[in-house]
Design an enzyme around this catalytic site. Structure first.
Site, short mmCIF file in Angstrom:
data_model
loop_
_atom_site.label_atom_id
_atom_site.label_comp_id
_atom_site.label_asym_id
_atom_site.label_seq_id
_atom_site.Cartn_x
_atom_site.Cartn_y
_atom_site.Cartn_z
N ASP A 11 69.11 0.39 -1.91
CA ASP A 11 68.77 1.75 -1.49
C ASP A 11 68.85 2.73 -2.65
O ASP A 11 69.74 2.67 -3.49
CB ASP A 11 69.72 2.21 -0.38
CG ASP A 11 69.55 1.37 0.88
OD1 ASP A 11 68.40 1.06 1.20
OD2 ASP A 11 70.55 1.01 1.51
N GLU A 16 63.56 1.98 12.52
CA GLU A 16 64.58 1.18 11.83
C GLU A 16 65.85 2.01 11.76
O GLU A 16 65.87 3.08 11.16
CB GLU A 16 64.11 0.79 10.43
CG GLU A 16 62.95 -0.18 10.46
CD GLU A 16 62.36 -0.42 9.09
OE1 GLU A 16 63.09 -0.24 8.08
OE2 GLU A 16 61.18 -0.79 9.01
#
Length: 256
Positions: free
Chosen positions: A56, A45
């Site tokens: 995140d 990824e």
């Protein structure tokens, strides 16, 4: 057949590694991809850095900020990926937020993904309803698998809908918090994994958030086809540089 679907048919537990494009140095993207494939990773990824990465944790946020300072942009990432399919064969997925894709132009972005050999996208802030109504046909036209996230709070009905519009795998988030914040899986998380398993979805599930070592990889893959590691890999790069990414993968897969 799309490389993602081919990989999902293999008879072993899959490891996907996330890293941020253009981090730690602008030119590291290709080297990290090539080294990860050599070390036995099943998927990669590639994180498209963004200034406001909501899902995140601090480790990935910092890498994103540094990558942007290094000059990484959507256009420059596609330039770096131009010849990547001459060097690697495993599935490549771009993970990023929808704003940079909109700014680039959604169809232009999909076209570039096809040209550079990207197999799928993970866009955490693209709602499945919007995707289904506005973008599914376009993504599929360019051979892209769009991967949706589910969490412990996602209803069974919603999960079934996500499964119906998906044609790759489902990203089973281990908690509703940000990336990199979990240590092991408690009873609640295991109950959630089992609940999803019992839905008998057509798409395999891969677990992400909180996977950091062989122990958590094995725990996650009791309930899923594979697991995704992001923050722990970036921490490894922070501490050891990019010269030996294979040592991290070997520890996770317990290879000698």
């Amino acid at each position: 057949m799309n490389r993602i679907n081919q990989k999902l048919q293999e008879d072993h537990k899959l490891l996907s590694i996330y890293f941020t494009a253009g981090y730690p140095d602008f030119e590291d993207t290709e080297k990290i991809i090539v080294d990860l494939e050599k070390s036995g990773v099943d998927f990669i990824e590639i994180g498209l850095p963004f200034s406001d990465p909501l899902a995140d944790g601090p480790t990935i946020q910092k890498s994103s900020t540094k990558a942007l300072k290094n000059g990484m942009t959507t256009s420059k990432l596609f330039e770096q990926l131009k010849g990547i399919r001459n060097k690697v064969e495993i599935p490549l997925i771009i993970m990023g937020y929808f704003n940079p894709i909109l700014q680039y132009g959604v169809e232009d972005f999909c076209k570039k993904c096809q040209e550079t050999g990207i197999d799928g996208l993970i866009i955490p802030d693209l709602p499945v309803d919007v995707y289904h109504e506005k973008y599914q046909e376009l993504f599929e036209q360019y051979g892209l698998r769009n991967i949706f996230l589910i969490t412990p709070q996602t209803s069974d009905e919603r999960i079934h809908f996500i499964d119906s519009v998906s044609n790759g795998f489902i990203y089973m988030v281990s908690s509703a918090s940000v990336t990199g914040s979990t240590s092991g899986f408690g009873e609640d998380t295991r109950a959630y994994f089992k609940r999803v398993n019992d839905l008998q979805l057509k798409n395999p599930q891969i677990v992400g958030f909180g996977i950091k070592d062989n122990e958590t990889f094995n725990q996650a893959t009791e309930y899923a086809k594979g697991a995704i590691i992001g923050s722990a890999f970036i921490k490894h790069i922070n501490e050891n540089g990019t010269s030996n990414v294979g040592s991290f993968v070997k520890k996770v897969k317990a290879l000698t």
